[in-house]
Design a protein around this motif. Sequence first.
Motif, short mmCIF file in Angstrom:
data_model
loop_
_atom_site.label_atom_id
_atom_site.label_comp_id
_atom_site.label_asym_id
_atom_site.label_seq_id
_atom_site.Cartn_x
_atom_site.Cartn_y
_atom_site.Cartn_z
N ASP A 150 23.18 -6.22 19.90
CA ASP A 150 22.52 -6.24 18.60
C ASP A 150 23.08 -7.43 17.81
O ASP A 150 24.30 -7.57 17.66
N ARG A 151 22.20 -8.28 17.30
CA ARG A 151 22.64 -9.52 16.69
C ARG A 151 23.55 -9.29 15.48
O ARG A 151 24.56 -9.99 15.32
N ARG A 152 23.21 -8.33 14.65
CA ARG A 152 24.05 -8.08 13.48
C ARG A 152 25.42 -7.58 13.91
O ARG A 152 26.45 -7.97 13.34
N ASN A 153 25.43 -6.71 14.93
CA ASN A 153 26.72 -6.25 15.46
C ASN A 153 27.54 -7.42 16.00
O ASN A 153 28.76 -7.48 15.81
N LYS A 154 26.85 -8.33 16.69
CA LYS A 154 27.56 -9.48 17.26
C LYS A 154 28.25 -10.28 16.17
O LYS A 154 29.42 -10.68 16.32
N ASP A 155 27.57 -10.52 15.08
CA ASP A 155 28.18 -11.27 13.98
C ASP A 155 29.41 -10.55 13.43
O ASP A 155 30.45 -11.17 13.17
#
Length: 566
Positions: A419-424
């Motif tokens: 998940d992109r937001r999780n990655k950030d």
Amino acid sequence: MAQLEGNLNPFLQAMCRAQTLQFPRKRNSMVCLDSIRRDPRWRDPNLHEVISMLSHPVDPVKSNAAAYLQHLCYENDRIKQEVRQLNGVPMLVTLLDHPKAEVHRKACGALRNISYGKDHNNKMAIKNCEGIPALVRLLRKSSSVEVKELATGTLWNLSSHEPLKMVVINNGLQTLTDEIIIPHSGWKKDSVNPSKLLSAEWTTVFKNTSGCLRNVSSDGAEARQRLRECEGLVDALLHALHSAVVNKDTDNKSVENCVCILRNLSYHVHKEIPGAERFQEPHANHLMRSVGHQKKKNEPDCFGGKKAKGWKNGFMDRKYGTMDLPKRTEQMKGLELLYQPEVVRLYLSLLTCSHNHNTLEAAAGALQNLAAGHWAWSSYIRATVRKEKGLPILVELLCSDVDKVVRAVAIALRNLAMDRRNKDLIGSYALRDLVGNLPCGQQHPAKNLEGDTVVSILNTIHEIITDSPENARALIQGHAVQKLVSINKSRYSTKAASHVLQTIWAYKDLRHMLNKAGWNKSHFKVFLALSWSKSVKQGGDDITLPLMDKNQGLQTIACIPSAKCF
């Protein structure tokens, strides 16, 4: 009776007369035994004589002979082998169907001791004479708590042997669920008011049964599916865990067993449940890497920050992050409960409250499994972990001194980072702890993590920096390159380290920073020496591992307590 006794060994004659002899319950048992031993005609019966008494027409002789075998077999592999070779096992199994409680209770006790240990020949001997169906029949017909403990304890021992796992499932799964798991979990099938449900009872028989199901749940896809489809099992296990969290009793063995079962049943759930193809998202990975790339102004994150308008208790009123949750027309039940976003809160509570390392590993492993794969529910799970403030909980566990906990958490973070937001967020808050767990060349960190764990950490770092130059920059600024280069050049070289280095070097905008720090292209070449790990996948996002603790769940009991017992 006098005529029958005349044909017995004097020791067994006395045993037959002393019907009050109870191992190990009554104190006067030892008085009786002492009086027997003072008889000048007394001698120890040989094993063949004891086994022959199992078919004696007098019931007290049968029960006392079985009790004596139970005592002899306690932690004595040689005696167990001799009992098997003298065909004592089929005779004991036959006694499981005896109408007298004293007889089948002591026969079951002997079988539990015989089934304990690493000699799987004893377990197969019980199976070959239909011992598993007999144990299940005994469990159904007996109302005695002690008998249920003995029967489930024997099944727990038998379930530790791979070839017997499906036999246990085929003969006893629904019975174990209906007779033990559901009643002791506090869950009721027809209850419409969850607030009136009872708390779980952490009894010995529940511990034995959950340990047995924990063992069989690790057998394979067919076993997992049978357990998922067993009516009431998943519901009862989840209810028991909710009860443990509410009552702050999360460290016992039964809770550990329940979490381990659910972790195993969550393994490959996105591939194995009926109709899973309806939820598959072929481009889910690409979608989740791109969604939410830019953080919206005032968007809260799970590590703290302002709440944007429209948020309530950590959730958006209508939107679930960047995704809509599926609408439900009826209450979820059974295997559907395994992958509902609500289950995330339960696992996070266990990760917060429990001090049992096996429970922590299993709860992190369940999240790891649920966040894997390309299907809609894994996307919901990843978003839910973030919205439930779960990422900080996982990141904190990276500081654990327990290798298996660090490994499970690292892989869970890797799957969540899809998940992109999780990655950030993980890139901002977890990189330092991930890098801190890496060895520096030949030297291991203070925690001395195993090779598989280090590879899992490297794979997580690789996921975090993939398609994220910001995270790669943070990795460089965190002085991780020196460790990565040292690992890559050491005799423990691994592809995982080289993949991370190559991904860093691929960002051309970062090469000036690297060169300024003294690094050049040669440092990012692949140096493969002795492989550090052969068991961990190197790539792909479908990293799901069941908890296959094959040696867990063995137990024994002595007929007469001794210094070694308990």
